[in-house]
Write a protein that holds these residues in place. Structure first.
Motif, PDB file in Angstrom:
ATOM      1  N   ARG A  76       0.823  -1.225   0.000  1.00  0.00           N
ATOM      2  CA  ARG A  76       0.000   0.000   0.000  1.00  0.00           C
ATOM      3  C   ARG A  76       0.856   1.274   0.000  1.00  0.00           C
ATOM      4  O   ARG A  76       0.498   2.264  -0.647  1.00  0.00           O
ATOM      5  CB  ARG A  76      -0.908  -0.035   1.248  1.00  0.00           C
ATOM      6  N   TYR A  77       1.981   1.258   0.707  1.00  0.00           N
ATOM      7  CA  TYR A  77       2.763   2.493   0.901  1.00  0.00           C
ATOM      8  C   TYR A  77       4.015   2.512   0.037  1.00  0.00           C
ATOM      9  O   TYR A  77       4.456   1.476  -0.463  1.00  0.00           O
ATOM     10  CB  TYR A  77       3.114   2.636   2.382  1.00  0.00           C
ATOM     11  N   PRO A  78       4.636   3.722  -0.133  1.00  0.00           N
ATOM     12  CA  PRO A  78       5.843   3.827  -0.985  1.00  0.00           C
ATOM     13  C   PRO A  78       6.989   2.964  -0.454  1.00  0.00           C
ATOM     14  O   PRO A  78       7.229   2.906   0.749  1.00  0.00           O
ATOM     15  CB  PRO A  78       6.200   5.310  -0.911  1.00  0.00           C
ATOM     16  N   PHE A  79       7.679   2.296  -1.403  1.00  0.00           N
ATOM     17  CA  PHE A  79       8.801   1.423  -1.041  1.00  0.00           C
ATOM     18  C   PHE A  79      10.093   2.241  -0.933  1.00  0.00           C
ATOM     19  O   PHE A  79      10.836   2.103   0.031  1.00  0.00           O
ATOM     20  CB  PHE A  79       8.946   0.334  -2.106  1.00  0.00           C
ATOM     21  N   VAL A  90       8.898   8.135  -6.900  1.00  0.00           N
ATOM     22  CA  VAL A  90       8.472   7.265  -5.797  1.00  0.00           C
ATOM     23  C   VAL A  90       8.104   5.907  -6.391  1.00  0.00           C
ATOM     24  O   VAL A  90       7.451   5.835  -7.436  1.00  0.00           O
ATOM     25  CB  VAL A  90       7.231   7.847  -5.083  1.00  0.00           C
ATOM     26  N   MET A  91       8.552   4.836  -5.751  1.00  0.00           N
ATOM     27  CA  MET A  91       8.239   3.506  -6.252  1.00  0.00           C
ATOM     28  C   MET A  91       7.524   2.692  -5.167  1.00  0.00           C
ATOM     29  O   MET A  91       7.968   2.670  -4.017  1.00  0.00           O
ATOM     30  CB  MET A  91       9.530   2.789  -6.643  1.00  0.00           C
ATOM     31  N   THR A  92       6.408   2.077  -5.553  1.00  0.00           N
ATOM     32  CA  THR A  92       5.738   1.159  -4.623  1.00  0.00           C
ATOM     33  C   THR A  92       6.088  -0.270  -5.033  1.00  0.00           C
ATOM     34  O   THR A  92       6.579  -0.499  -6.146  1.00  0.00           O
ATOM     35  CB  THR A  92       4.208   1.335  -4.651  1.00  0.00           C
ATOM     36  N   LEU A  93       5.809  -1.224  -4.155  1.00  0.00           N
ATOM     37  CA  LEU A  93       6.171  -2.625  -4.438  1.00  0.00           C
ATOM     38  C   LEU A  93       5.470  -3.167  -5.691  1.00  0.00           C
ATOM     39  O   LEU A  93       6.139  -3.738  -6.568  1.00  0.00           O
ATOM     40  CB  LEU A  93       5.845  -3.475  -3.202  1.00  0.00           C
ATOM     41  N   PRO A  94       4.138  -2.988  -5.828  1.00  0.00           N
ATOM     42  CA  PRO A  94       3.488  -3.490  -7.054  1.00  0.00           C
ATOM     43  C   PRO A  94       4.022  -2.819  -8.318  1.00  0.00           C
ATOM     44  O   PRO A  94       4.002  -3.408  -9.394  1.00  0.00           O
ATOM     45  CB  PRO A  94       2.004  -3.149  -6.837  1.00  0.00           C
ATOM     46  N   ASN A  99       6.120  -1.687 -13.740  1.00  0.00           N
ATOM     47  CA  ASN A  99       7.091  -0.988 -14.588  1.00  0.00           C
ATOM     48  C   ASN A  99       7.743  -1.935 -15.588  1.00  0.00           C
ATOM     49  O   ASN A  99       7.997  -1.558 -16.738  1.00  0.00           O
ATOM     50  CB  ASN A  99       8.170  -0.315 -13.732  1.00  0.00           C
ATOM     51  N   LEU A 100       8.013  -3.170 -15.144  1.00  0.00           N
ATOM     52  CA  LEU A 100       8.594  -4.162 -16.063  1.00  0.00           C
ATOM     53  C   LEU A 100       7.607  -4.483 -17.182  1.00  0.00           C
ATOM     54  O   LEU A 100       7.971  -4.655 -18.336  1.00  0.00           O
ATOM     55  CB  LEU A 100       8.953  -5.442 -15.296  1.00  0.00           C
ATOM     56  N   TRP A 101       6.310  -4.539 -16.811  1.00  0.00           N
ATOM     57  CA  TRP A 101       5.243  -4.800 -17.799  1.00  0.00           C
ATOM     58  C   TRP A 101       5.203  -3.684 -18.840  1.00  0.00           C
ATOM     59  O   TRP A 101       5.165  -3.940 -20.040  1.00  0.00           O
ATOM     60  CB  TRP A 101       3.910  -4.907 -17.068  1.00  0.00           C
ATOM     61  N   ARG A 102       5.246  -2.427 -18.337  1.00  0.00           N
ATOM     62  CA  ARG A 102       5.198  -1.267 -19.245  1.00  0.00           C
ATOM     63  C   ARG A 102       6.442  -1.184 -20.132  1.00  0.00           C
ATOM     64  O   ARG A 102       6.394  -0.658 -21.235  1.00  0.00           O
ATOM     65  CB  ARG A 102       5.065   0.026 -18.437  1.00  0.00           C
TER      66      ARG A 102
END
Ligand SMILES: [Zn+2]
Length: 216
Positions: A76-79, A90-94, A99-102
Motif C-alpha cells: 500500500r505504501y511507498p517502497f 516514488v516507487m511502490t512494491l506493485p 514498470n517491467l510490464w510497461r
C-alpha cells in the motif's frame, strides 16, 4: 533438545501417521515419542526428521497473520524515494512489476509479482487457514490438498532473495542518487523475517500427523 530416534518397524505398531521416513535413507521412525521442544534426527544418517512443539499451530497462526498484515502495508505504501539530478520519483512494491510490464517485459513482470507478492501471500493464507482448522480440531475435505500445496509452493517463494537483492542494489544506487526508504521497505523487511519464521515453525511431519489425526 535433540535426540536420535531408534529404528522401528511400522508393521503392527500404532498409527501410520506417527511414522516418518528419513528423506535421506528412507528408514521409518516413530515420531510420536517426542516431547515438547524435542527434535529428532535419523539414527542411521543423522538427517533432521522433526521437531515437536505443543503450540506449533498457535505460533504459525500468529506469524502468518502478522506477515499478511505487513505484506498488505508493504503493497500500500511507498517502497523507496529516489532523487537524482533534480528529479524525484516514488516507487511502490506493485510498481516494480508494473514498470517491467510497461517496459515490454511481461514475463519478467509476472515472475517478479508472483515470487515476491502473490505466491508468498497465497502460502501464508493457506498456512493460516490450515492451522486454524488444526487448532480448532475441525475436519475439512481440503486439509490434505492444502497441506500438499503449501509444501510444494514453499520452494517457489523468494521473499528473502528479493530483499537481499534490494539491499545490494541500494549500495550501488546510493552512489548515483539519493535514496530514502519508505514505510513499505521496513514493512517488507519485517514481513520477510516473519515469513521465514512461519515456514521454520511449521514442521512438515508434525503438520501431517495433525492432519491425519482429524481424518474421520
Ligand atoms: Zn537417514
Amino acid at each position: 533438545m535433540e535426540c536420535c530416534l531408534k529404528i522401528k518397524s511400522k508393521e503392527g505398531h500404532g498409527d501410520l501417521a506417527d511414522y516418518v521416513a528419513c528423506p535421506s535413507c528412507d528408514v521409518m521412525f516413530d515420531i510420536s515419542i517426542l516431547s515438547n521442544g524435542e527434535s529428532a534426527r535419523c539414527s542411521r544418517c543423522g538427517h533432521f526428521l522433526s521437531t515437536y512443539r505443543v503450540d506449533e499451530t498457535s505460533r504459525v497462526i500468529a506469524y502468518t497473520s502478522a506477515a499478511l498484515i505487513l505484506l498488505a502495508l508493504a503493497c500500500r505504501y511507498p517502497f523507496m524515494f529516489f532523487k537524482a539530478s533534480g528529479l524525484e520519483s516514488v516507487m511502490t512494491l506493485p510498481q516494480t512489476a508494473l514498470n517491467l510490464w510497461r517496459d515490454g517485459m511481461p514475463d519478467l513482470a509476472f515472475l517478479v509479482g508472483a515470487f515476491i507478492i502473490l505466491i508468498p501471500a497465497l502460502v501464508l493464507f493457506l498456512m493460516l487457514a490450515l492451522n486454524i482448522a488444526l487448532l480448532t480440531e475441525r475436519h475439512y475435505h481440503w486439509l490434505r490438498p492444502v497441506g500438499r500445496l503449501i509444501f510444494t509452493l514453499q520452494g517457489w517463494c523468494m521473499v528473502e532473495v528479493f530483499f537481499i537483492g534490494v539491499l545490494i542494489s541500494l549500495v550501488k544506487i546510493g552512489h548515483m542518487a539519493t535514496v530514502v526508504m519508505g514505510l513499505s521497505f521496513w514493512a517488507y523487511a519485517v514481513f520477510s523475517l516473519l515469513f521465514v519464521l512461519s515456514l521454520s515453525v511449521l514442521d512438515r511431519a508434525q503438520c501431517w500427523r495433525r492432519i491425519e489425526a482429524l481424518q474421520p
